[in-house]
Structure formats: structure tokens, C-alpha cells
Design a protein around this motif. Structure first.
Motif, PDB file in Angstrom:
ATOM      1  N   GLN A 172      -9.595  -4.875   0.433  1.00 39.29           N
ATOM      2  CA  GLN A 172     -10.315  -4.857  -0.835  1.00 39.29           C
ATOM      3  C   GLN A 172     -11.599  -5.685  -0.758  1.00 39.29           C
ATOM      4  OE1 GLN A 172      -6.636  -5.983  -2.966  1.00 39.29           O
ATOM      5  NE2 GLN A 172      -7.236  -4.430  -4.464  1.00 39.29           N
ATOM      6  N   ARG A 195      -3.864  -5.981   2.690  1.00 38.93           N
ATOM      7  CA  ARG A 195      -4.467  -5.138   1.650  1.00 38.93           C
ATOM      8  C   ARG A 195      -5.590  -5.876   0.927  1.00 38.93           C
ATOM      9  NH1 ARG A 195       1.092  -3.284   1.138  1.00 38.93           N
ATOM     10  NH2 ARG A 195       1.497  -4.879  -0.429  1.00 38.93           N
ATOM     11  N   LYS A 196      -5.405  -7.188   0.690  1.00 35.53           N
ATOM     12  CA  LYS A 196      -6.447  -7.991   0.041  1.00 35.53           C
ATOM     13  C   LYS A 196      -7.698  -8.040   0.913  1.00 35.53           C
ATOM     14  CE  LYS A 196      -6.270 -10.001  -3.343  1.00 35.53           C
ATOM     15  NZ  LYS A 196      -6.689  -9.550  -4.670  1.00 35.53           N
ATOM     16  N   LYS A 237      -2.636   3.604  -4.132  1.00 38.69           N
ATOM     17  CA  LYS A 237      -1.681   3.841  -3.050  1.00 38.69           C
ATOM     18  C   LYS A 237      -1.408   5.322  -2.832  1.00 38.69           C
ATOM     19  CE  LYS A 237       0.477  -0.649  -3.464  1.00 38.69           C
ATOM     20  NZ  LYS A 237       1.690  -1.417  -3.615  1.00 38.69           N
ATOM     21  N   ASN A 292       1.624 -10.491   6.786  1.00 42.14           N
ATOM     22  CA  ASN A 292       1.864 -10.183   5.386  1.00 42.14           C
ATOM     23  C   ASN A 292       1.025  -8.974   4.973  1.00 42.14           C
ATOM     24  OD1 ASN A 292       1.999 -10.186   2.584  1.00 42.14           O
ATOM     25  ND2 ASN A 292       1.976 -12.411   2.441  1.00 42.14           N
ATOM     26  N   LEU A 293       1.680  -7.889   4.546  1.00 39.80           N
ATOM     27  CA  LEU A 293       0.957  -6.678   4.159  1.00 39.80           C
ATOM     28  C   LEU A 293       0.106  -6.894   2.907  1.00 39.80           C
ATOM     29  CD1 LEU A 293       3.588  -3.885   4.902  1.00 39.80           C
ATOM     30  CD2 LEU A 293       1.485  -4.391   6.147  1.00 39.80           C
ATOM     31  N   ALA A 294       0.534  -7.749   2.001  1.00 37.97           N
ATOM     32  CA  ALA A 294      -0.264  -8.026   0.799  1.00 37.97           C
ATOM     33  C   ALA A 294      -1.588  -8.684   1.176  1.00 37.97           C
ATOM     34  CB  ALA A 294       0.513  -8.908  -0.163  1.00 37.97           C
ATOM     35  N   THR A 295      -1.543  -9.584   2.147  1.00 31.86           N
ATOM     36  CA  THR A 295      -2.766 -10.236   2.624  1.00 31.86           C
ATOM     37  C   THR A 295      -3.684  -9.220   3.288  1.00 31.86           C
ATOM     38  OG1 THR A 295      -1.550 -12.293   2.985  1.00 31.86           O
ATOM     39  CG2 THR A 295      -3.638 -12.053   4.145  1.00 31.86           C
ATOM     40  N   CYS A 307      -3.633  -2.206   8.098  1.00 31.93           N
ATOM     41  CA  CYS A 307      -3.763  -1.207   7.040  1.00 31.93           C
ATOM     42  C   CYS A 307      -5.125  -0.538   7.161  1.00 31.93           C
ATOM     43  CB  CYS A 307      -3.637  -1.836   5.657  1.00 31.93           C
ATOM     44  SG  CYS A 307      -1.984  -2.401   5.235  1.00 31.93           S
ATOM     45  N   CYS A 346      -0.252   1.738   6.332  1.00 33.01           N
ATOM     46  CA  CYS A 346       0.014   0.347   6.702  1.00 33.01           C
ATOM     47  C   CYS A 346       1.188   0.342   7.667  1.00 33.01           C
ATOM     48  CB  CYS A 346       0.385  -0.500   5.483  1.00 33.01           C
ATOM     49  SG  CYS A 346      -1.009  -1.036   4.490  1.00 33.01           S
TER      50      CYS A 346
END
Length: 132
Positions: free
Chosen positions: A91, A87-88, A51, A82-85, A122, A107
Motif C-alpha cells: 500500500q 500488504r502494508k 482482495k 507477517n503478511l499484514a506487514t 505479495c 500472497c
């Protein structure tokens, strides 16, 4: 007159036979091979998410290019992005580029995008970080 009974007999014989619907023969088909491996399966390489650029200080790395991810909330009733999704997704895209890390640049969640009530986006860089 002899022909008439013969024709009636022939017609009676044809009409009394029931013809089953023809089925497709599987003997003409080549043998099916084993199911192909899914090509959309996620790569097995884990991709670390950095990050802050300071986390890479002293580590040799190679920049493989930009990666991005997005999530769209189509209507008000849908679940929010969803920011976590997101970012995944970044990746996973980086792993397909043979990267083992992603440096997150930015993001944000925006509104008013065509086709989305809200959208999360993002951006980052796919990196190959050496362990040496």
C-alpha cells in the motif's frame, strides 16, 4: 654570554604558556537552515486494499502498474514473516505511485530463499479508482 640568558628567558616564556587546543570557529560557517523535511515519510493518501476483483465491478479505475512487498525471516530465532506487514508495504509503494487502491493478486510464504529462512511475498496492482 648575554645571548644565553636571553635565549633561556625566551624558552622559559614559551614553555610556561599553555596553548589551548584550537577549536573550529562557527562564525565562518553559513547559518544552518531549518531541518529538511524527511523524504521517506509515508504519503498522506490512504490506499484501500481490494482482495477480490469482484469488489471493483462497476467502479471506473486505471491500472498504474505492479506493486509488491516482502518480509524475510533471516534465521529460525527471528520472528516469522507477517503478511499484514507485507500488504502494508504494498500500500505504501502504491501511494508513491499516486494510487488510491491496490488489488491483491497473490500472497505466499516460501522457504529456502537465499538469505531467508522463510519469506512472505505479495503482489498486486496499483490502481487509481474514481469515485464517480
Amino acid at each position: 654570554m648575554r645571548v644565553l640568558p636571553l635565549c633561556l628567558l625566551a624558552l622559559a616564556g614559551c614553555s610556561s604558556q599553555r596553548i589551548a587546543p584550537t577549536s573550529i570557529s562557527t562564525t565562518n560557517k553559513p547559518a544552518a537552515s531549518a531541518p529538511a523535511k524527511a523524504e521517506s515519510a509515508a504519503p498522506p493518501v490512504p490506499v484501500k486494499l481490494y482482495k477480490k476483483a469482484e469488489d471493483l465491478v462497476g467502479k471506473p479505475f486505471r491500472d498504474l502498474g505492479e506493486v509488491s512487498g516482502g518480509d524475510c525471516q533471516s534465521t529460525v530465532q527471528d520472528s516469522p514473516p507477517n503478511l499484514a506487514t507485507v500488504r502494508k508495504h504494498m500500500q505504501i509503494r502504491a501511494a508513491y505511485m499516486k494510487a488510491n487502491a491496490v488489488l491483491l493478486h497473490d500472497c505466499q510464504i516460501t522457504s529456502g530463499v537465499a538469505g531467508c529462512y522463510q519469506q512472505a511475498i505479495c503482489q498486486g496492482s496499483a490502481l487509481n479508482v474514481s469515485s464517480k
